[in-house]
Design a protein around this motif. Structure first.
Motif, PDB file in Angstrom:
ATOM      1  N   ALA A  14      12.168   1.792   0.934  1.00 14.94           N
ATOM      2  CA  ALA A  14      12.324   2.014  -0.502  1.00 14.94           C
ATOM      3  C   ALA A  14      13.671   2.699  -0.756  1.00 14.94           C
ATOM      4  CB  ALA A  14      11.189   2.874  -1.048  1.00 14.94           C
ATOM      5  N   ARG A  37      -6.165   5.408  -5.022  1.00 13.02           N
ATOM      6  CA  ARG A  37      -5.736   4.005  -5.000  1.00 13.02           C
ATOM      7  C   ARG A  37      -5.799   3.363  -6.387  1.00 13.02           C
ATOM      8  NH1 ARG A  37      -5.316   2.861   0.411  1.00 13.02           N
ATOM      9  NH2 ARG A  37      -6.600   4.152   1.803  1.00 13.02           N
ATOM     10  N   THR A  68       7.224   1.524 -11.799  1.00 15.56           N
ATOM     11  CA  THR A  68       7.868   1.907 -10.545  1.00 15.56           C
ATOM     12  C   THR A  68       7.156   3.134  -9.983  1.00 15.56           C
ATOM     13  OG1 THR A  68      10.055   1.077 -11.166  1.00 15.56           O
ATOM     14  CG2 THR A  68       9.997   2.821  -9.516  1.00 15.56           C
ATOM     15  N   ARG A  70       5.269  -2.200  -9.129  1.00 11.21           N
ATOM     16  CA  ARG A  70       6.180  -3.323  -8.907  1.00 11.21           C
ATOM     17  C   ARG A  70       7.233  -2.974  -7.867  1.00 11.21           C
ATOM     18  NH1 ARG A  70       8.658  -6.587 -13.903  1.00 11.21           N
ATOM     19  NH2 ARG A  70       6.447  -7.203 -13.917  1.00 11.21           N
ATOM     20  N   GLU A  71       7.711  -1.746  -7.877  1.00 15.45           N
ATOM     21  CA  GLU A  71       8.734  -1.317  -6.915  1.00 15.45           C
ATOM     22  C   GLU A  71       8.513   0.151  -6.590  1.00 15.45           C
ATOM     23  OE1 GLU A  71      12.357  -0.097  -9.943  1.00 15.45           O
ATOM     24  OE2 GLU A  71      12.295  -2.151  -9.219  1.00 15.45           O
ATOM     25  N   LEU A  72       9.181   0.625  -5.535  1.00 16.18           N
ATOM     26  CA  LEU A  72       9.043   2.004  -5.090  1.00 16.18           C
ATOM     27  C   LEU A  72      10.411   2.667  -4.979  1.00 16.18           C
ATOM     28  CD1 LEU A  72       6.394   1.464  -2.281  1.00 16.18           C
ATOM     29  CD2 LEU A  72       6.061   2.945  -4.276  1.00 16.18           C
ATOM     30  N   LEU A 111       3.301   6.256   0.214  1.00 14.43           N
ATOM     31  CA  LEU A 111       3.874   4.949  -0.105  1.00 14.43           C
ATOM     32  C   LEU A 111       2.842   3.838   0.073  1.00 14.43           C
ATOM     33  CD1 LEU A 111       7.345   5.376   1.609  1.00 14.43           C
ATOM     34  CD2 LEU A 111       6.970   5.108  -0.853  1.00 14.43           C
ATOM     35  N   ALA A 112       2.055   3.926   1.137  1.00 14.10           N
ATOM     36  CA  ALA A 112       1.058   2.890   1.400  1.00 14.10           C
ATOM     37  C   ALA A 112       0.011   2.824   0.294  1.00 14.10           C
ATOM     38  CB  ALA A 112       0.387   3.144   2.747  1.00 14.10           C
ATOM     39  N   ARG A 157       1.980   1.483  -3.059  1.00 14.27           N
ATOM     40  CA  ARG A 157       2.615   0.149  -3.028  1.00 14.27           C
ATOM     41  C   ARG A 157       1.803  -0.931  -3.746  1.00 14.27           C
ATOM     42  NH1 ARG A 157       4.292   0.416   1.752  1.00 14.27           N
ATOM     43  NH2 ARG A 157       6.500   0.779   1.304  1.00 14.27           N
ATOM     44  N   PRO A 158       0.475  -1.040  -3.525  1.00 19.74           N
ATOM     45  CA  PRO A 158      -0.266  -2.107  -4.215  1.00 19.74           C
ATOM     46  C   PRO A 158      -0.385  -1.891  -5.726  1.00 19.74           C
ATOM     47  CG  PRO A 158      -1.481  -1.252  -2.305  1.00 19.74           C
ATOM     48  CD  PRO A 158      -0.388  -0.293  -2.598  1.00 19.74           C
ATOM     49  N   GLN A 159      -0.046  -0.710  -6.205  1.00 23.81           N
ATOM     50  CA  GLN A 159      -0.254  -0.375  -7.610  1.00 23.81           C
ATOM     51  C   GLN A 159       0.981  -0.563  -8.481  1.00 23.81           C
ATOM     52  OE1 GLN A 159      -2.528   3.332  -8.310  1.00 23.81           O
ATOM     53  NE2 GLN A 159      -2.527   3.653  -6.082  1.00 23.81           N
TER      54      GLN A 159
END
Length: 210
Positions: A70, A111, A12, A52-54, A44-45, A48-50
Motif C-alpha cells: 500500500a 470485518r 479508501t 477500494r484502496e489502502l 490491512l488484511a 482490504r475486502p472493505q
C-alpha cells in the motif's frame, strides 16, 4: 452527508502508523509481530475486502511499510502532531470521496467496520461517522469525507490537535459497536502485546479443534 448520488460511495482505507509509540519503548508498533505477522498486516488484511484502496500513514520505516503493498504517506507537519495529522495526509492522498481510518495497533478491526459506519452516516445524516464501543468514542476508527480536508488543515494550522473537538465541529454520526468491544483493543505495552498474542493463539487452537 450521504446523498442518493453517492450511496455507493467509494472508500479508501487509511491505517494510522505515524505515532511515537513511547509506551512500547519507541518501537514502531505497526511492525511488531503478533501471531506470526506484524500488527499492520492484520489491520490491512481486515480492511482490504472493505475498501477500494489502502494507504498507510507512517513517519519512519517507510520502506518496511511499503512492503505491505500500500502507498505510504507521511504527516505533512513535523514533530508527530497526532492522529489528525495522519488523517489529513490520508484525505489529501485518497482518490476516493471517503476515507475510513484505523490504527496500526488494533489487529482485531471489525470485518464490517465500513458497512456499519456507512449505515450510521446515512441514518444520522452525518458529515462523518465515528465508532462508539464500551460506552466511549473510539475516534481513530472513523469514516471521513475528503471534502473536509480544507477544514481539517485550517484546524491544524491554528495549533489545534484534539481529535474529538474537530469531530464536534461537524455533524457526527455514531456507529454503535457495543456488541464487539474487544474488536477495538489496542496494543500500547509489551504486556498487552503478549496478552493479545496468547488470546489469538488460543482462538486459532480452538478453531483447529472444531
Amino acid at each position: 452527508m450521504v446523498s442518493e448520488r453517492d450511496s455507493d460511495f467509494a472508500v479508501t482505507g487509511l491505517v494510522l502508523a505515524g505515532g511515537r509509540a513511547s509506551r512500547m519503548g519507541g518501537q514502531d508498533k505497526g511492525l511488531i509481530a503478533i501471531a506470526g505477522q506484524p500488527m499492520v498486516g492484520h489491520v490491512l488484511a481486515r480492511l482490504r475486502p472493505q475498501v477500494r484502496e489502502l494507504l498507510i500513514n507512517a513517519n519512519r520505516n517507510e520502506a518496511d511499510y511499503a512492503g505491505f503493498g500500500a502507498p505510504v504517506v507521511a504527516d505533512r507537519m513535523p514533530e508527530f502532531p497526532g492522529p489528525l495529522a495522519g488523517m489529513a495526509s490520508g484525505l489529501a492522498a485518497a482518490t476516493t470521496p471517503w476515507v475510513v481510518t484505523a490504527p496500526c495497533d488494533s489487529p482485531l478491526v471489525p470485518r464490517d467496520l465500513v458497512a456499519r459506519l456507512q449505515l450510521a452516516l446515512q441514518a444520522d445524516a452525518g458529515d462523518l461517522a465515528v465508532v462508539e464501543s464500551a460506552g466511549r468514542l473510539q475516534p481513530v476508527f472513523a469514516l471521513l469525507p475528503v471534502r473536509l480536508l480544507g477544514d481539517l488543515e485550517a484546524y491544524l494550522a491554528a495549533g489545534e490537535r484534539k481529535i474529538d473537538r474537530w469531530f464536534g465541529r461537524h455533524r457526527m454520526a455514531i456507529a454503535d459497536f457495543s456488541d464487539c468491544p474487544e474488536a477495538f483493543i489496542n496494543v500500547n505495552t509489551p504486556e498487552e502485546r503478549d496478552a493479545l498474542e496468547h488470546r489469538l493463539h488460543n482462538e486459532e487452537s480452538g478453531a483447529d479443534r472444531a
